[in-house]
Design an enzyme around this catalytic site. Sequence first.
Site, PDB file in Angstrom:
ATOM      1  N   CYS A 198       0.841  -1.198   0.000  1.00  0.00           N
ATOM      2  CA  CYS A 198       0.000   0.000   0.000  1.00  0.00           C
ATOM      3  C   CYS A 198       0.878   1.252   0.000  1.00  0.00           C
ATOM      4  CB  CYS A 198      -0.910  -0.020   1.229  1.00  0.00           C
ATOM      5  SG  CYS A 198      -1.855   1.492   1.431  1.00  0.00           S
ATOM      6  N   CYS A 233       0.167   3.229   3.507  1.00  0.00           N
ATOM      7  CA  CYS A 233       0.635   2.789   4.830  1.00  0.00           C
ATOM      8  C   CYS A 233       1.694   1.691   4.789  1.00  0.00           C
ATOM      9  CB  CYS A 233      -0.555   2.309   5.671  1.00  0.00           C
ATOM     10  SG  CYS A 233      -1.123   0.644   5.224  1.00  0.00           S
ATOM     11  N   ASP A 273      21.733   0.553 -15.705  1.00  0.00           N
ATOM     12  CA  ASP A 273      21.526  -0.668 -14.919  1.00  0.00           C
ATOM     13  C   ASP A 273      20.600  -1.605 -15.691  1.00  0.00           C
ATOM     14  OD1 ASP A 273      20.646  -2.574 -13.104  1.00  0.00           O
ATOM     15  OD2 ASP A 273      20.459  -1.171 -11.435  1.00  0.00           O
TER      16      ASP A 273
END
Length: 412
Positions: free
Chosen positions: A201, A204, A338
Amino acid sequence: MAGNSDPLTPRAKLAVTAGKAVAAASRAAGRGSGSVIGGRVALKLDPDLLARLAQNLDVILVSATNGKTTTTRLIAEALRAAGPVVSNALGANMPAGITSALAGGSDAKFGVIEVDEKYLAGVARDTDPKCIALLNLSRDQLDRAAETRMLAENWREGLAGTKAVVVANADDPLVVWAASSSPNVIWVAAGQMWKDDAWSCPSCGGVMQRPGDDWFCGECGFRRPTPSWALSGDHVLDPHGSAWPIHLQLPGRANKANATSSAAVAAVFGVPPQVALERMYQVQAVAGRYDVVQFMQRDLRLLLAKNPAGWLETFSLIDPPPTPVILSVNARSADGTDTSWLWDVDYTRLTGHPIFVIGDRKLDLAVRLEVANQHFQVCENLDQAVQMAPPGRIEVIANYTAFQDLRRRVGN
């Protein structure tokens, strides 16, 4: 500028003229379009030039990891139904390239601008957009781009309280989180094939639950908003529930998603979905992408894929086996140096295709294909790969600078 009660200051005019002169010199020297160097010179002479050029335009900004050049083209075509458009159609999407593009559109009503994800907040501040389209966020250029959640955070802070109408993809949790700080959002169900950057998420850090096409965080309640526009098969569903057929010359589900977002943007400016979608049919190729070219008596389709999400979408639209596939990967500064992202791509989707590998980093790609149990041949260059490929149309998939190399070689 047409209808401009506040014409450009003498300094701004000088900056525009100097920028155009430098761009023309760059083109004459065979160094590309010159738009970036021209824009840099112009901004040096007048740091406020981008804001001045944008002040009499209805500006639409388009940002995403994948699909922004194509979507910018589709929106520009749709909005031409409502007035003249200026756009950075060739993809020069940082402030210098954007400034160059706007300097060329003195009679335009709309400015349809593709913006690199890292520059979106700053360009939005300078151009006071009427509409911002946010399509997706995924890992890209690992050596220099911030981690995707940091980019989303940057968008969220930069767009907080914006006056613009934000047209955002409801299926990408990072985009939803970024757009949620804006007071006026139109949600579009455009789909999300690549989910590997959206399992936690963004609000959070909890684990994202993803039943079917839905998503939500079981810990904080952050969830997919209800879309008012949606891609449904070969149709766009508008907020009234009407279904409008998508007719594109561009292939694949991703481009239908781009057309859906573009129709939602066009509607903000009063262009009905039917008109917008009909106009999008004009777009055959975008800066060489999807072009079918003749080379060494063969048909080659040129496909650009710059990161794992892009490669996944591209694999879904190539012709079935045993169509030969040429893969070309570079790792120059414009690509990101990269190449570890190659390990995020599911190359087992190419099983059954004869594969030919070229490009600066062909050996990196060869190791990855070996681990994926794919049959492939490493070739010195495009000419050798085409000679070795079995009969039929060839799909050529390349990342950014490898794609430019290919276009030069095939004279596209």
